[in-house]
Design a protein around this motif. Structure first.
Motif, PDB file in Angstrom:
ATOM      1  N   GLY A  42       0.849  -1.200   0.000  1.00  0.00           N
ATOM      2  CA  GLY A  42       0.000   0.000   0.000  1.00  0.00           C
ATOM      3  C   GLY A  42       0.883   1.249   0.000  1.00  0.00           C
ATOM      4  N   MET A  43       1.906   1.227   0.843  1.00  0.00           N
ATOM      5  CA  MET A  43       2.854   2.350   0.909  1.00  0.00           C
ATOM      6  C   MET A  43       3.580   2.495  -0.424  1.00  0.00           C
ATOM      7  N   TRP A  44       3.953   1.355  -1.013  1.00  0.00           N
ATOM      8  CA  TRP A  44       4.671   1.370  -2.296  1.00  0.00           C
ATOM      9  C   TRP A  44       3.818   2.036  -3.383  1.00  0.00           C
ATOM     10  N   HIS A  45       2.552   1.633  -3.473  1.00  0.00           N
ATOM     11  CA  HIS A  45       1.673   2.245  -4.487  1.00  0.00           C
ATOM     12  C   HIS A  45       1.546   3.752  -4.256  1.00  0.00           C
ATOM     13  N   TYR A  46       1.438   4.122  -2.998  1.00  0.00           N
ATOM     14  CA  TYR A  46       1.324   5.557  -2.680  1.00  0.00           C
ATOM     15  C   TYR A  46       2.585   6.308  -3.106  1.00  0.00           C
ATOM     16  N   LEU A  47       3.759   5.744  -2.781  1.00  0.00           N
ATOM     17  CA  LEU A  47       5.017   6.428  -3.093  1.00  0.00           C
ATOM     18  C   LEU A  47       5.261   6.479  -4.604  1.00  0.00           C
ATOM     19  N   ILE A  48       4.867   5.413  -5.294  1.00  0.00           N
ATOM     20  CA  ILE A  48       5.015   5.398  -6.759  1.00  0.00           C
ATOM     21  C   ILE A  48       4.151   6.511  -7.371  1.00  0.00           C
ATOM     22  N   SER A  49       2.968   6.697  -6.781  1.00  0.00           N
ATOM     23  CA  SER A  49       2.077   7.752  -7.307  1.00  0.00           C
ATOM     24  C   SER A  49       2.694   9.138  -7.107  1.00  0.00           C
ATOM     25  N   LEU A  50       3.631   9.229  -6.161  1.00  0.00           N
ATOM     26  CA  LEU A  50       4.317  10.516  -5.930  1.00  0.00           C
ATOM     27  C   LEU A  50       5.595  10.612  -6.772  1.00  0.00           C
ATOM     28  N   TRP A  68      -1.001 -12.749  -5.245  1.00  0.00           N
ATOM     29  CA  TRP A  68      -1.876 -12.073  -6.205  1.00  0.00           C
ATOM     30  C   TRP A  68      -1.850 -10.549  -6.013  1.00  0.00           C
ATOM     31  N   MET A  69      -1.263 -10.095  -4.930  1.00  0.00           N
ATOM     32  CA  MET A  69      -1.414  -8.671  -4.592  1.00  0.00           C
ATOM     33  C   MET A  69      -0.732  -7.761  -5.611  1.00  0.00           C
ATOM     34  N   PRO A  70      -1.419  -6.680  -5.988  1.00  0.00           N
ATOM     35  CA  PRO A  70      -0.830  -5.782  -6.979  1.00  0.00           C
ATOM     36  C   PRO A  70       0.489  -5.195  -6.468  1.00  0.00           C
ATOM     37  N   GLY A  71       1.528  -5.332  -7.268  1.00  0.00           N
ATOM     38  CA  GLY A  71       2.844  -4.804  -6.882  1.00  0.00           C
ATOM     39  C   GLY A  71       3.754  -5.871  -6.298  1.00  0.00           C
ATOM     40  N   PHE A 159      -5.610  11.517   0.112  1.00  0.00           N
ATOM     41  CA  PHE A 159      -6.642  10.488  -0.053  1.00  0.00           C
ATOM     42  C   PHE A 159      -6.828  10.116  -1.532  1.00  0.00           C
ATOM     43  N   SER A 160      -6.777  11.126  -2.384  1.00  0.00           N
ATOM     44  CA  SER A 160      -7.046  10.883  -3.815  1.00  0.00           C
ATOM     45  C   SER A 160      -5.956  10.034  -4.467  1.00  0.00           C
ATOM     46  N   ARG A 161      -4.831   9.862  -3.816  1.00  0.00           N
ATOM     47  CA  ARG A 161      -3.766   9.022  -4.378  1.00  0.00           C
ATOM     48  C   ARG A 161      -3.984   7.531  -4.086  1.00  0.00           C
ATOM     49  N   ILE A 162      -4.970   7.208  -3.270  1.00  0.00           N
ATOM     50  CA  ILE A 162      -5.251   5.794  -2.989  1.00  0.00           C
ATOM     51  C   ILE A 162      -6.071   5.242  -4.148  1.00  0.00           C
ATOM     52  N   ASN A 163      -5.369   4.639  -5.090  1.00  0.00           N
ATOM     53  CA  ASN A 163      -6.064   4.069  -6.252  1.00  0.00           C
ATOM     54  C   ASN A 163      -6.528   2.648  -5.929  1.00  0.00           C
ATOM     55  N   LYS A 164      -7.079   1.983  -6.920  1.00  0.00           N
ATOM     56  CA  LYS A 164      -7.654   0.653  -6.692  1.00  0.00           C
ATOM     57  C   LYS A 164      -6.594  -0.347  -6.203  1.00  0.00           C
ATOM     58  N   ALA A 165      -5.409  -0.296  -6.808  1.00  0.00           N
ATOM     59  CA  ALA A 165      -4.345  -1.238  -6.427  1.00  0.00           C
ATOM     60  C   ALA A 165      -3.918  -0.997  -4.973  1.00  0.00           C
ATOM     61  N   CYS A 166      -3.750   0.268  -4.632  1.00  0.00           N
ATOM     62  CA  CYS A 166      -3.345   0.642  -3.266  1.00  0.00           C
ATOM     63  C   CYS A 166      -4.442   0.213  -2.279  1.00  0.00           C
ATOM     64  N   ALA A 167      -5.695   0.451  -2.673  1.00  0.00           N
ATOM     65  CA  ALA A 167      -6.835   0.113  -1.807  1.00  0.00           C
ATOM     66  C   ALA A 167      -6.918  -1.392  -1.573  1.00  0.00           C
ATOM     67  N   LEU A 198     -13.814   0.581  -0.863  1.00  0.00           N
ATOM     68  CA  LEU A 198     -14.709  -0.043  -1.845  1.00  0.00           C
ATOM     69  C   LEU A 198     -15.036   0.921  -2.993  1.00  0.00           C
ATOM     70  N   LYS A 199     -15.079   2.194  -2.679  1.00  0.00           N
ATOM     71  CA  LYS A 199     -15.393   3.186  -3.725  1.00  0.00           C
ATOM     72  C   LYS A 199     -14.338   3.207  -4.824  1.00  0.00           C
ATOM     73  N   THR A 200     -13.127   2.689  -4.536  1.00  0.00           N
ATOM     74  CA  THR A 200     -12.094   2.681  -5.588  1.00  0.00           C
ATOM     75  C   THR A 200     -12.343   1.547  -6.592  1.00  0.00           C
ATOM     76  N   GLY A 201     -13.310   0.671  -6.275  1.00  0.00           N
ATOM     77  CA  GLY A 201     -13.640  -0.404  -7.215  1.00  0.00           C
ATOM     78  C   GLY A 201     -13.069  -1.760  -6.823  1.00  0.00           C
ATOM     79  N   ILE A 202     -12.460  -1.885  -5.657  1.00  0.00           N
ATOM     80  CA  ILE A 202     -11.926  -3.195  -5.259  1.00  0.00           C
ATOM     81  C   ILE A 202     -13.075  -4.183  -5.052  1.00  0.00           C
ATOM     82  N   ASP A 203     -12.771  -5.462  -5.296  1.00  0.00           N
ATOM     83  CA  ASP A 203     -13.772  -6.514  -5.123  1.00  0.00           C
ATOM     84  C   ASP A 203     -13.429  -7.254  -3.829  1.00  0.00           C
TER      85      ASP A 203
END
Ligand code: 5GP
Ligand code: MN
Length: 344
Positions: A42-50, A68-71, A159-167, A198-203
């Protein structure tokens, strides 16, 4: 709706540390679980977004049910690529320490962690943090490090940097550290966070299946063996113990993570409030302890097994043989009678 529980001064320090670093290494504890891998990724996805140059390094292999986890493909395993990881740790400007607060939990990576000149940011929910980081975002009342990471990112205004993969990563850690929201998860804000994720679209149902319904036949048979052959019950102490020797594990073609969750099984019995699971690992005995209600299993972990953890979930180690470790545990059990026996 989601309170700002982290002190603003700490949030500012964390934000400054992240802003001023380019090369970042994210690490979590040995024997990585869903919260360790989830919060690191989760931290990795956030930092990559930066736009940071970030890498996750784990002390040893993580279980297959998290692959299976993204990243996850960029995760480096210290045990396997020590030299490369040592370089990354030495050259990092920032090391993010996720889901642990005692240097020993970095296992073989401890030296490289402590000797690195990098600025160190700890984000963790365990009790009694050691003082080896520059910033300690330590909140033991959080259900998971992932919950804390979500709150930190939000308080940093990102908050807006938390995309589906991060979520998906954050949700996984929140789910695994609460037994799929069956314990330690009564705070309604946890569900407000889940709603945001859930709003980011995660299942979430798919994530549950990926983590809990992908067992091998060997693992399931090992579980059956533990329950049928290896579970000792001490009714007068409302306690159960399961132990596995190296030979027994080999019989079932044991893979990393195969005994994940076994320690919880005896707690599904009506009168059991304390459960202990011991297994041989790398010439030592690894011990997991779980309790229900106010029985402090971290106290037992500290008293007997040079360990610690949370009130209801803790762990430790023993350098004695499995037989001797069991014997010592059984000898010590009566001293916890005031807590364990009914109508204390
Ligand atoms: P597990 O039983 O899942 O390995 O660990 C449960 C919890 O116990 C962890 O989240 C951690 O807080 C704690 N823990 C596990 N092993 C150790 C250990 O060797 N030393 C310490 N201090 N805590 C541990
Ligand atoms: Mn955790």
């Amino acid at each position: 709706m989601i309170s700002k529980i982290i002190a603003e001064e700490l949030v500012q320090k964390a934000q400054d540390a992240i802003q001023s670093a380019e090369k970042v290494v994210i690490i979590a504890h040995v024997g990585p679980d869903g919260d360790a891998v989830g919060s690191s990724l989760g931290m990795w996805h956030y930092l990559i977004s930066l736009g940071k140059e970030a890498k996750v390094i784990l002390p040893n292999e993580y279980p297959d049910f998290l692959s299976w986890m993204p990243g996850s493909k960029q995760i480096l395993i210290y045990e396997k690529e020590q030299e490369h990881c040592d370089c990354l740790l030495a050259e990092a400007q920032l090391i993010c320490i996720l889901d642990f607060n005692a240097a020993s939990r970095a296992s073989k990576m401890k030296e490289a962690l402590l000797s690195s000149p990098a600025y160190k940011l700890m984000i963790d929910h365990h009790l009694k943090p050691e003082n080896f980081a520059d910033v300690l975002v330590s909140e033991p009342e959080m259900s998971s490090t992932c919950e804390l990471l979500f709150r930190l990112i939000c308080q940093m205004g990102d908050f807006s940097r938390i995309n589906k993969a991060c979520a998906a990563c954050i949700y996984t850690g929140m789910m695994t550290d609460t037994g799929a929201f069956s314990y330690n998860s009564g705070n309604y804000e946890i569900f407000a966070i889940v709603a945001e994720l859930l709003k980011t679209g995660i299942d979430k149902d798919e994530i549950y299946r990926n983590v809990f319904n992908t067992y091998s036949a060997d693992r399931l048979r090992l579980m059956g063996y533990c329950l049928y052959e290896k579970m000792k019950i001490y009714p007068e102490y409302r306690t159960a113990l399961i132990s596995l020797s190296k030979e027994e594990m080999e019989c079932f073609n044991y893979q990393n993570g195969d005994s994940e969750g076994f320690v919880n099984m005896p707690l599904s019995m009506k009168d059991i409030i304390f459960s202990v699971f011991m297994r041989e690992e790398n010439g030592k005995i690894k011990i997991s302890l779980r309790s229900q209600g106010d029985f402090p299993c971290n106290r037992v972990a500290g008293d007997l097994f040079n360990g610690g953890g949370h009130l209801n979930a803790s762990g430790g180690e023993s350098k004695e043989s499995l037989e001797r470790t069991i014997e010592e545990f059984e000898n010590a059990l009566p001293s916890y009678a005031p807590w364990l026996q009914e109508n204390k």
